[in-house]
Design an enzyme around this catalytic site. Structure first.
Site, short mmCIF file in Angstrom:
data_model
loop_
_atom_site.label_atom_id
_atom_site.label_comp_id
_atom_site.label_asym_id
_atom_site.label_seq_id
_atom_site.Cartn_x
_atom_site.Cartn_y
_atom_site.Cartn_z
N ARG A 157 0.87 -1.24 0.08
CA ARG A 157 0.07 -0.05 -0.17
C ARG A 157 0.91 1.24 -0.08
O ARG A 157 0.37 2.43 0.26
CB ARG A 157 -0.74 0.08 1.23
N LYS A 166 2.09 11.50 -11.42
CA LYS A 166 1.24 10.58 -11.98
C LYS A 166 2.10 9.19 -12.42
O LYS A 166 3.15 9.35 -12.95
CB LYS A 166 0.68 11.10 -13.62
N GLU A 174 7.43 19.33 -24.99
CA GLU A 174 6.97 19.62 -23.73
C GLU A 174 7.45 20.82 -23.50
O GLU A 174 6.66 21.82 -23.08
CB GLU A 174 7.21 18.73 -22.79
N LYS A 184 5.45 23.33 -14.12
CA LYS A 184 4.62 22.18 -14.10
C LYS A 184 4.30 21.95 -12.61
O LYS A 184 3.12 21.64 -12.02
CB LYS A 184 5.22 20.78 -14.37
N GLU A 187 -5.83 16.72 -11.04
CA GLU A 187 -6.25 17.16 -12.42
C GLU A 187 -7.85 17.24 -12.41
O GLU A 187 -8.68 16.60 -13.20
CB GLU A 187 -6.08 15.93 -13.52
N ARG A 246 -4.94 21.60 -14.19
CA ARG A 246 -3.92 20.79 -14.59
C ARG A 246 -4.16 20.25 -16.11
O ARG A 246 -3.24 19.97 -16.79
CB ARG A 246 -3.83 19.52 -13.84
N ASN A 258 -2.57 19.57 -20.91
CA ASN A 258 -2.66 18.59 -22.30
C ASN A 258 -2.73 19.52 -23.39
O ASN A 258 -2.99 18.86 -24.51
CB ASN A 258 -4.07 17.97 -21.86
N HIS A 294 -2.03 17.91 -26.80
CA HIS A 294 -1.87 16.52 -26.90
C HIS A 294 -3.03 15.96 -27.31
O HIS A 294 -3.14 14.70 -27.51
CB HIS A 294 -1.75 16.16 -25.35
N HIS A 324 -1.88 12.83 -29.41
CA HIS A 324 -2.16 11.62 -29.05
C HIS A 324 -2.62 10.78 -30.40
O HIS A 324 -2.52 9.70 -30.88
CB HIS A 324 -2.90 11.37 -27.91
N HIS A 366 6.78 10.78 -29.86
CA HIS A 366 5.80 11.47 -28.89
C HIS A 366 5.73 13.12 -28.98
O HIS A 366 5.03 13.70 -29.37
CB HIS A 366 5.90 10.92 -27.55
N1 NAD Z 1 3.79 10.67 -15.44
C1 NAD Z 1 3.63 11.39 -16.19
O1 NAD Z 1 3.26 12.63 -15.86
C2 NAD Z 1 4.37 11.38 -17.56
C3 NAD Z 1 4.34 12.59 -18.26
C4 NAD Z 1 4.72 12.34 -19.93
C5 NAD Z 1 4.81 11.16 -20.23
N2 NAD Z 1 4.93 10.16 -19.33
C6 NAD Z 1 5.24 8.67 -19.80
O2 NAD Z 1 6.69 8.88 -20.27
C7 NAD Z 1 7.23 7.81 -21.14
C8 NAD Z 1 8.09 8.35 -22.02
O3 NAD Z 1 9.24 8.70 -21.45
P1 NAD Z 1 10.60 8.83 -22.10
O4 NAD Z 1 10.40 9.83 -23.46
O5 NAD Z 1 11.42 9.22 -21.28
O6 NAD Z 1 10.73 7.65 -22.77
P2 NAD Z 1 11.71 6.34 -22.42
O7 NAD Z 1 11.47 6.20 -20.97
O8 NAD Z 1 11.19 5.20 -23.20
O9 NAD Z 1 13.16 6.67 -22.85
C9 NAD Z 1 13.67 6.92 -24.15
C10 NAD Z 1 14.60 6.14 -24.44
O10 NAD Z 1 15.89 6.57 -23.97
C11 NAD Z 1 16.83 5.72 -23.27
N3 NAD Z 1 17.31 6.64 -22.21
C12 NAD Z 1 16.96 7.20 -21.06
N4 NAD Z 1 17.75 8.06 -20.50
C13 NAD Z 1 18.90 8.07 -21.46
C14 NAD Z 1 20.25 8.57 -21.41
N5 NAD Z 1 20.65 9.54 -20.44
N6 NAD Z 1 20.97 8.35 -22.47
C15 NAD Z 1 20.86 7.70 -23.27
N7 NAD Z 1 19.61 7.05 -23.68
C16 NAD Z 1 18.72 7.23 -22.43
C17 NAD Z 1 15.88 4.93 -22.84
O11 NAD Z 1 16.46 3.58 -22.69
C18 NAD Z 1 14.79 4.69 -23.90
O12 NAD Z 1 15.22 3.89 -24.94
C19 NAD Z 1 5.60 7.23 -21.48
O13 NAD Z 1 5.45 6.18 -21.21
C20 NAD Z 1 4.79 8.32 -21.35
O14 NAD Z 1 3.48 7.96 -20.94
C21 NAD Z 1 4.82 10.32 -18.13
#
Ligand code: NAD
Length: 362
Positions: free
Chosen positions: A120, A142, A184, A226, A236, A240, A244, A247, A251, A263
């Site tokens: 939990r 999130k 972003e 943010k 949200e 918040r 979006n 987006h 999306h 993305h």
């Molecule tokens: N929680 C939230 O508020 C929120 C907001 C936006 C996006 N997201 C989520 O985030 C995810 C996307 O995140 P992302 O864009 O970071 O993608 P990711 O985590 O897939 O990373 C992208 C790629 O970069 C590589 N990588 C990471 N750090 C590195 C570094 N320092 N050097 C070289 N390679 C590196 C990873 O191995 C991966 O192949 C999605 O799943 C999305 O839904 C969440």
């Protein structure tokens, strides 16, 4: 080094941002109360920086465990959650343990969900390593995983105990991942103030070549925006939703192109389309539209976005979890720094924007 306090009533926490700060900051943030630590990472990040993190954490003299998932969206799954929960159980992790999410948004979302559901809730912290994770996913609490092709459909709001954005990790990030974060950042520049928009515009070349000082400043300003929004609306319920911006179109573009577009590129395209739609509904003046599109149109899209199927896009936008009662809800731009959330738009105008996408998405 810069520090931002995310001022949430129940659980405020600090975010540290800077280059070469992690070896100093991290051991100080690990409370004495933790009995053991689990690092959750992906194989890329673990290969690049896992040793460095392990060496720093060893200074705390606590047992440190690691578990790595494959890099990529598929790791945000029940399968991985179960695997990590079983690992925690087998190794007697309890509420005195700390989980460290070390990687991009995929790892952060997964680690946060694992931490929020094991016993939990156990403490977790984020060490984001992508630009997107630093400016967006590590801020705001999130967490989530995907199910049956629906992104982030299972999740929780669960805040970390601290976040460290060590910008030196960004040097190894692939170019298209950089653009993901940039999408972003451009969004924040429209959300915030004209002053910040102009700062981003003036420094766009330096952002693209990853100038250390500008990157630190941009991460700081983005997190500040943010954090301020999340402080006012953690779950949200209203404000918040401005995050979006772009987006809803973005999306749908990702989905219609079977996720072959990154993305960030889809978000930039989405921002251009929403600026166009905001102008069509009579909300955004031509001069503001031109300012926004001049900044955004500098980015070329590697995919043909000129002929987006109008019906396909409309259906996808209706399915978006932010749409309600069979109505697509948009965040529209009134001016830089002034947005309108939950806007209903006459379908004819949405169709016009989609049919003219080729003129905007050059
Ligand atoms: N929680 C939230 O508020 C929120 C907001 C936006 C996006 N997201 C989520 O985030 C995810 C996307 O995140 P992302 O864009 O970071 O993608 P990711 O985590 O897939 O990373 C992208 C790629 O970069 C590589 N990588 C990471 N750090 C590195 C570094 N320092 N050097 C070289 N390679 C590196 C990873 O191995 C991966 O192949 C999605 O799943 C999305 O839904 C969440």
């Amino acid at each position: 080094m810069k520090k931002i306090e995310v001022e949430l009533k129940e659980k405020p926490y600090p975010i540290f941002i800077g280059k070469n700060i992690i070896s100093q900051i991290l051991p100080k943030q690990i409370s004495q109360k933790y009995s053991k630590i689990l690092i959750i990472s992906d194989k890329n990040v673990a290969g690049l920086y896992g040793n460095e993190l392990n060496i720093i954490l060893k200074k705390t003299r606590k047992p440190v465990y690691s578990i790595n998932v494959a890099s990529g969206e598929n790791s945000k799954s029940y399968l991985q959650v179960e695997r990590i929960h079983k690992f925690l159980l087998k190794n007697n992790f309890n509420r005195d343990s700390l989980i460290v999410g070390f990687g991009g948004g995929v790892v952060g979302d997964l680690a946060g969900f694992v931490a929020s559901t094991y016993m939990r809730g156990v403490d977790f912290c984020q060490i984001p390593t992508t630009l997107l994770a630093m400016v967006d996913s590590s801020v705001g609490g999130k967490t989530g995983i995907n199910l049956s092709g629906s992104k982030n459909i299972i999740g929780s709001f669960y805040q970390p105990v601290f976040v460290i954005a060590e910008t030196s990790f960004l040097k190894t990030l692939e170019e298209d991942e950089w653009i993901c974060g940039l999408g972003e950042i451009l969004k924040y520049s429209i959300i915030a103030t004209t002053g910040y928009f102009n700062f981003v515009k003036r420094n766009i070349k330096k952002i693209l070549v990853r100038d250390d000082k500008i990157v630190e400043r941009i991460v700081f300003e983005s997190v500040k925006i943010k954090a301020a929004v999340v402080k006012l609306d953690e779950k949200e319920a209203g404000l918040r939703k401005i995050l979006n911006l772009g987006h809803t179109f973005g999306h749908a573009i990702e989905s219609i192109l079977n996720y072959k577009i990154k993305h960030g590129a889809a978000v930039i395209a989405g921002l251009l389309l929403i600026a166009d739609l905001s102008k069509r509904v009579g909300m955004l003046q031509e001069k503001d539209f031109v300012q926004i599109s001049n900044l955004l149109q500098g980015f070329t899209f590697n995919h043909s976005l000129k002929k987006l199927s109008t019906d396909g896009m409309l259906n996808l936008m209706l399915k978006d979890k932010k749409s309600r009662n069979d109505k697509i809800k948009f965040v529209l731009i009134k001016k830089i720094g002034y947005l309108v959330i939950d806007a209903d738009v006459n379908e004819i105008l949405i169709i016009e924007t989609l049919q003219n996408a080729g003129d905007i998405l050059k």
